[in-house]
Design a protein around this motif. Structure first.
Motif, mmCIF file in Angstrom:
data_model
loop_
_atom_site.group_PDB
_atom_site.id
_atom_site.type_symbol
_atom_site.label_atom_id
_atom_site.label_comp_id
_atom_site.label_asym_id
_atom_site.label_seq_id
_atom_site.Cartn_x
_atom_site.Cartn_y
_atom_site.Cartn_z
ATOM 1 N N VAL A 188 0.839 -1.206 0.000
ATOM 2 C CA VAL A 188 0.000 0.000 0.000
ATOM 3 C C VAL A 188 0.871 1.252 0.000
ATOM 4 O O VAL A 188 0.650 2.184 -0.790
ATOM 5 C CB VAL A 188 -0.942 -0.001 1.219
ATOM 6 N N GLY A 189 1.877 1.289 0.863
ATOM 7 C CA GLY A 189 2.740 2.452 0.951
ATOM 8 C C GLY A 189 3.473 2.746 -0.343
ATOM 9 O O GLY A 189 3.668 3.913 -0.712
ATOM 10 N N ALA A 190 3.853 1.697 -1.060
ATOM 11 C CA ALA A 190 4.586 1.882 -2.314
ATOM 12 C C ALA A 190 3.750 2.591 -3.368
ATOM 13 O O ALA A 190 4.299 3.197 -4.304
ATOM 14 C CB ALA A 190 5.034 0.525 -2.845
ATOM 15 N N LEU A 191 2.440 2.542 -3.250
ATOM 16 C CA LEU A 191 1.552 3.128 -4.264
ATOM 17 C C LEU A 191 1.049 4.515 -3.865
ATOM 18 O O LEU A 191 0.256 5.109 -4.606
ATOM 19 C CB LEU A 191 0.358 2.195 -4.502
ATOM 20 N N LEU A 192 1.513 5.044 -2.749
ATOM 21 C CA LEU A 192 0.944 6.295 -2.233
ATOM 22 C C LEU A 192 1.661 7.557 -2.693
ATOM 23 O O LEU A 192 1.188 8.657 -2.425
ATOM 24 C CB LEU A 192 0.925 6.264 -0.698
ATOM 25 N N GLY A 193 2.798 7.451 -3.338
ATOM 26 C CA GLY A 193 3.492 8.660 -3.760
ATOM 27 C C GLY A 193 4.652 8.356 -4.694
ATOM 28 O O GLY A 193 5.032 7.196 -4.872
ATOM 29 N N THR A 194 5.216 9.423 -5.281
ATOM 30 C CA THR A 194 6.335 9.248 -6.218
ATOM 31 C C THR A 194 7.456 10.263 -5.997
ATOM 32 O O THR A 194 8.395 10.319 -6.779
ATOM 33 C CB THR A 194 5.840 9.370 -7.684
ATOM 34 N N HIS A 195 7.386 11.056 -4.950
ATOM 35 C CA HIS A 195 8.384 12.108 -4.756
ATOM 36 C C HIS A 195 9.787 11.535 -4.594
ATOM 37 O O HIS A 195 10.750 12.043 -5.192
ATOM 38 C CB HIS A 195 8.024 12.941 -3.525
ATOM 39 N N VAL A 196 9.932 10.494 -3.795
ATOM 40 C CA VAL A 196 11.247 9.899 -3.573
ATOM 41 C C VAL A 196 11.754 9.242 -4.856
ATOM 42 O O VAL A 196 12.942 9.312 -5.182
ATOM 43 C CB VAL A 196 11.189 8.882 -2.420
ATOM 44 N N ALA A 197 10.849 8.605 -5.599
ATOM 45 C CA ALA A 197 11.231 7.980 -6.874
ATOM 46 C C ALA A 197 11.800 9.015 -7.836
ATOM 47 O O ALA A 197 12.793 8.769 -8.538
ATOM 48 C CB ALA A 197 10.015 7.290 -7.498
ATOM 49 N N THR A 198 11.189 10.185 -7.888
ATOM 50 C CA THR A 198 11.673 11.254 -8.761
ATOM 51 C C THR A 198 13.053 11.724 -8.343
ATOM 52 O O THR A 198 13.916 11.995 -9.184
ATOM 53 C CB THR A 198 10.679 12.438 -8.744
#
Length: 332
Positions: free
Chosen positions: A53-63
């Protein structure tokens, strides 16, 4: 040829994500298992679900990982893919070494160290200012905040329950640990799975199969699934270190350590966009709550070994990544 290399890089990225899952599974559940708030298997299942669930909640760190560490556009597609693959091998190697010795080192810093080391070896642009601002400073500040905040919150909790009967109070904290462990697992997925998403996007951009800042849905799902499977497979060596060897935890201290760590992870992911180490955060929080007993209650010899692994992680992963790059560029 490029497509085949992209597939290999993505496979290694998901392999890193899997090792991240079993390497860092202890972050979310060691305290709950050691205090018997949850059984090991129940804790692993819960951690795997909330990682997903946590992996799908945001993308800021991925960017941040995809664009702020190295400048992959400086080289051709083939060279770029070899660079990313070498960095992943460096990070996976360090993960496995520290897992074998039961040391809770940072998968985050292993990955960033691998990228930086390969960047230097390949003479591409490494964004040292971003590494200092978003990696090194949080690496120093987050554990200090985790320790201090956990110590302060624990003192407050002890004051609030000073008149409560010990046995009923511990039972309530043991129940509360289910929620705090879930929150910690959610934060782990929010932070660590996103790092793999960023690396996969880096490979796709290098291979000419993606452009822009967006994270494709299949990348999110693949990274989330890999880290969840890794978490479910366990991480018993490191779990023993966090749950028993630093300090003997009780349910109240386990609850506070997990809760404080989750808050630190959420703040860094959503507001600072910094890829902080879940390992550093929870370990320092455990030390913080332990110090409220007395400073000698923390086994500082174990803490010293963990600290040494922290310091060595970035340069060690960088060295392995650089060596792998020098070998791979000759044969791949």
């Amino acid at each position: 040829m490029e497509l085949a290399l992209v597939i290999v890089v993505v496979a290694f990225a998901l392999g890193f994500d899997y090792t991240n899952g079993f390497h860092d599974a202890a972050n979310a559940i060691a305290t709950s298992v050691s205090t018997r708030a949850l059984t090991p298997r129940a804790a692993l299942i819960m951690a795997a679900v909330f990682n997903l669930v946590g992996a799908l909640l945001g993308t800021h760190v991925a960017t941040t990982i995809a664009h702020d560490i190295i400048q992959i556009g400086d080289v051709g597609s083939h060279e770029g893919l070899v660079i990313v693959l070498s960095a992943l091998i460096g990070a996976i190697t360090w993960n496995l070494i520290t897992w074998w010795f039961g040391l809770p080192s940072s998968s985050t810093h292993a990955l960033i160290g691998g990228l930086a080391g390969v960047g230097v070896a390949s003479s591409i642009t490494v964004h040292w200012d971003a590494i200092l601002e978003k990696v090194v400073l949080p690496m120093v500040i987050s554990p200090l905040v985790g320790f201090g905040l956990a110590y302060g919150v624990m003192v407050g909790v002890l004051w609030l329950v000073r008149k409560a009967s010990p046995a009923p109070a511990q039972r309530r904290f043991r129940i509360a640990q289910t929620a705090s462990a879930a929150a910690m697992a959610l934060g782990h997925g929010l932070q660590d799975a996103q790092k793999t998403m960023g690396v996969i996007v880096l490979a796709l951009v290098a291979g000419g199969f993606h452009d822009g800042d967006s994270i494709p849905l299949w990348v999110k799902l693949a990274a989330a699934t890999a880290i969840s499977l890794g978490t479910y497979s366990g991480g018993w060596r490191i779990m023993r270190t966090l749950g028993r060897k630093i300090i003997e935890l009780d349910p109240a201290r386990g609850f506070v350590a997990e809760s404080v760590s989750a808050v630190v992870l959420y703040v860094n992911a959503y507001w600072l966009h910094a890829p902080v180490s879940t390992t550093h955060t929870i370990t320092s929080a455990i030390m913080g709550v332990g110090a409220t007993k007395r400073l000698s209650a923390v086994r500082w010899g174990v803490a010293k070994s963990i600290g040494a692994a922290w310091v060595l992680t970035i340069p060690a992963a960088a060295l392995v990544g650089a060596v792998v790059y020098l070998v791979l560029r000759t044969f791949v």
